[in-house]
Design an enzyme around this catalytic site. Structure first.
Site, short mmCIF file in Angstrom:
data_model
loop_
_atom_site.label_atom_id
_atom_site.label_comp_id
_atom_site.label_asym_id
_atom_site.label_seq_id
_atom_site.Cartn_x
_atom_site.Cartn_y
_atom_site.Cartn_z
N HIS A 139 -70.96 35.82 102.04
CA HIS A 139 -71.92 34.83 101.57
C HIS A 139 -71.28 33.90 100.54
CE1 HIS A 139 -75.67 35.97 103.46
NE2 HIS A 139 -75.47 37.24 103.17
N CYS A 208 -70.13 29.96 104.28
CA CYS A 208 -70.98 28.82 104.61
C CYS A 208 -70.67 27.60 103.73
CB CYS A 208 -72.46 29.18 104.44
SG CYS A 208 -73.04 30.38 105.64
N ARG A 217 -68.94 25.55 108.05
CA ARG A 217 -68.19 26.72 107.58
C ARG A 217 -66.93 26.27 106.86
NH1 ARG A 217 -72.35 28.44 108.72
NH2 ARG A 217 -72.93 30.15 110.14
#
Length: 240
Positions: A139, A208, A217
């Protein structure tokens, strides 16, 4: 219905919506981090117990001095090893660029529930230190923000991985590359757009972009630079 009642009803509705927004922001910014901290600590504890019991599978062979760029020796074959257990931790990752205290467990697969506990290894990509591409997702924000500082990665930065028996030191090859989620070639054995021109021992990190979105990305590629047994202590790159 009187104007006063309409105004009061509208005001109460605005207050309710505002409270819900505040609660959502608190959940995203704070509570997911609290949950991630507890989950991550649990994964690290599980790894430490496993390593203490000596149940780690055999590591991949180390590259020789002539193959420091990550290229395998001619005819070399990695030893057979047990597959990583789905959803379970098997390694620890360290990126000094992100701070001396930055350390995260790596678990097998990249499912949503897995990435809430740590970093996720793309199933089907190479094992740690092996020929091919060891690819990891994390993340950017929420659940501990592991890759919050991803854009700060620079060529030459060390990325260190240990599976309990061996330290693997990878080196970042270029600044992060921005692409779209459908660009799955970035985790190929020889990752597309990486600049690598043949088989080797590579690592790919993905997260991300933008920081609070997921339309794109960010990708960082590295090659295996060195290995050492854990019995020799922690690599120098962790002390620099």
């Amino acid at each position: 219905m009187s104007v006063r009642l309409i105004v009061r009803t509208f005001s109460e509705l605005c207050i309710t919506i505002g409270a819900l927004i505040v609660l959502f922001v608190v959940y995203v910014l704070f509570w997911t981090g609290v949950k991630a901290a507890g989950a991550t600590d649990g994964q690290i504890d599980a790894l430490q117990r496993e390593w203490a019991q000596g149940t780690v599978s055999a590591p991949a062979p180390a590259p020789s001095a002539s193959s420091s760029s990550g290229s395998p020796e001619p005819g070399a074959k990695p030893p057979a090893a047990a597959a990583y257990r789905d959803g379970k931790p098997f390694a620890m990752l360290y990126i000094p660029r992100f701070g001396k205290s930055w350390e995260w467990p790596v678990l097998e697969n990249t499912e949503v529930k897995t990435l809430q506990k740590g970093l996720g290894h793309y199933s089907g990509t190479a094992r740690a230190g092996a020929t091919g591409n060891f690819a990891v997702a994390g993340h950017r924000r929420t659940y501990g923000d592991p890759f919050k500082d991803f854009p700060k990665l620079r060529p030459g930065d060390p990325v260190l991985l240990t599976d309990g028996t061996t330290w693997f030191t990878y080196r970042i090859d270029k600044k992060p590359y921005r692409t779209v989620p459908s660009d799955v070639g970035v985790i190929d054995p020889v990752p597309r757009k990486s600049g690598f021109d043949g088989p080797g021992r590579y690592l790919t990190l993905t997260t991300c972009d933008p920081e609070w979105g997921s339309s794109h990305r960010l990708i960082a590629w590295a090659h295996l630079d060195a290995t050492q047994p854990v019995t020799d202590g922690r690599p120098a790159a962790l002390h620099s």
